[in-house]
Scaffold this motif. Structure first.
Motif, PDB file in Angstrom:
ATOM      1  N   GLY A   1       0.811  -1.213   0.000  1.00 18.18           N
ATOM      2  CA  GLY A   1       0.000   0.000   0.000  1.00 18.18           C
ATOM      3  C   GLY A   1       0.836   1.250   0.000  1.00 18.18           C
ATOM      4  N   ASN A   2       2.006   1.206  -0.646  1.00 15.33           N
ATOM      5  CA  ASN A   2       2.898   2.367  -0.594  1.00 15.33           C
ATOM      6  C   ASN A   2       3.153   2.982  -1.965  1.00 15.33           C
ATOM      7  OD1 ASN A   2       4.840   0.614  -1.771  1.00 15.33           O
ATOM      8  ND2 ASN A   2       5.618   0.009   0.246  1.00 15.33           N
ATOM      9  N   PHE A   3       2.268   2.724  -2.943  1.00 15.25           N
ATOM     10  CA  PHE A   3       2.420   3.362  -4.247  1.00 15.25           C
ATOM     11  C   PHE A   3       1.719   4.723  -4.189  1.00 15.25           C
ATOM     12  CE2 PHE A   3       1.939   4.451  -8.604  1.00 15.25           C
ATOM     13  CZ  PHE A   3       2.929   3.771  -9.292  1.00 15.25           C
ATOM     14  N   GLY A   4       2.520   5.766  -4.254  1.00 20.10           N
ATOM     15  CA  GLY A   4       1.986   7.117  -4.137  1.00 20.10           C
ATOM     16  C   GLY A   4       2.985   8.020  -3.456  1.00 20.10           C
ATOM     17  N   ASP A   5       2.492   9.031  -2.727  1.00 17.75           N
ATOM     18  CA  ASP A   5       3.411   9.998  -2.126  1.00 17.75           C
ATOM     19  C   ASP A   5       3.354  10.029  -0.599  1.00 17.75           C
ATOM     20  OD1 ASP A   5       0.899  11.121  -1.975  1.00 17.75           O
ATOM     21  OD2 ASP A   5       1.360  12.874  -3.204  1.00 17.75           O
TER      22      ASP A   5
END
Length: 318
Positions: free
Chosen positions: A79-83
């Motif tokens: 769940g760490n795709f993003g900023d």
């Protein structure tokens, strides 16, 4: 749950059985959810005869990395795709920039950007890669990726932890309700009802599940990983870390097994309860990750309920 495990076979379309791969960004920290994903991912590789030729965490991946042209680069899911978690996002972006001629596969992720500018920058980078395949864990992430990453290959797919189905309880049930609740930046206001309801002795999160000594052990592993990178990689850090994560996961399974029911705002609290086939309540996180996953995949599970943040919702759970 068996159906969700079987749905992971779609990954074999881009990482065929017998492939040579490197596995990038596996976790070396105390988030048990990511460790559960790692265990499921490694089980998937083993069950399908996929040859992992090298493994790198964010802490020990070399600055200069040579990868044979026919090897596939597989990035850890989660769940760490993003900023929100830039350490992991920056590593993925580096891989995409540095290896334009390799197949790159991103295992199932939830996508969340707070900054539209950052989202557009990532989209431009990823769309320029000719052989990039991304698996996403929920319909909202899928729609975002199909819109933004329109030159990439996007596929809807469950979380990799489902490869571990079925998990067997490791102890007898002797307690009533476990409150496994977030304490980090993804905590949502509706969780306060459960915070107030929970007895301190039965309220845990990943950072409190593990003892101070176990957490200290994780910190030492991180130091050894950084040392190993500086001296060129001769230490068997991964071998010992993987054995240590066996202990951490066994502890989580034993904890959950000892309770009749779980109420959790952790996605992998939900998934672990599904793998153990136990009754539980799913509470959303700050940007809807848990409800999106539930609505996409696990809603048919009769032992899982999604908490409705309404004034009388807690009465409905009794």
């Amino acid at each position: 749950m068996a159906k969700l495990k079987n749905k992971l076979s779609v990954i074999l379309d881009v990482v065929p059985q017998g492939s040579n791969i490197i596995y990038v960004d596996y976790p070396v920290y105390n988030n048990g959810g990511d460790v559960l994903i790692m265990k499921g991912t490694e089980a998937f590789f083993k069950d399908n005869g996929i040859h992992v030729r090298a493994r790198y965490s964010a802490m020990d991946i070399p600055d200069q990395l040579h990868i044979p042209g026919d090897w596939i680069i597989v990035c850890h899911g989660g769940g760490n795709f993003g900023d929100l978690y830039l350490n992991h996002q920056n590593l993925r972006e580096r891989i995409v920039r540095d290896f334009p001629n390799h197949r790159i596969v991103i295992m199932p992720q939830t996508i969340h950007f707070q900054s539209e500018q950052k989202a557009n920058e990532v989209a431009a980078l990823f769309n320029a890669h000719p052989d990039l395949h991304m698996f996403v864990r929920d319909t909202r992430s899928y729609q975002w990726a199909k819109d933004k990453l329109n030159q990439c290959h996007i596929t809807l797919c469950p979380d990799m932890a489902h490869q571990l189905w079925p998990l067997k309880p490791t102890t007898v049930t002797v307690k009533d309700v476990l409150y496994f609740l977030r304490t980090d930046i993804e905590t949502v206001g509706g969780q306060k009802k459960f915070d107030d309801e929970a007895d301190a002795a039965h309220r845990l999160d990943w950072d409190t599940l593990f003892t101070p000594l176990e957490v200290k052990g994780i910190v030492y592993f991180q130091k050894f990983y950084r040392l190993n990178k500086r001296i060129g990689g001769p230490l068997p850090t991964r071998t010992f870390w993987y054995k240590y994560t066996d202990h951490l996961m066994n502890k989580a399974v034993t904890l959950f097994s000892s309770y009749r029911e779980v109420r959790t705002s952790r996605l992998h609290g939900h998934i672990l309860a599904c793998l153990l086939d136990m009754p539980h309540v799913v509470i959303d996180n700050s940007y809807g990750k848990n409800s999106q996953y539930y609505n996409t995949w696990t809603q048919p599970n009769p032992k899982a309920r999604l908490f409705n943040d309404a004034p009388d919702a807690l009465e409905q759970l009794s």
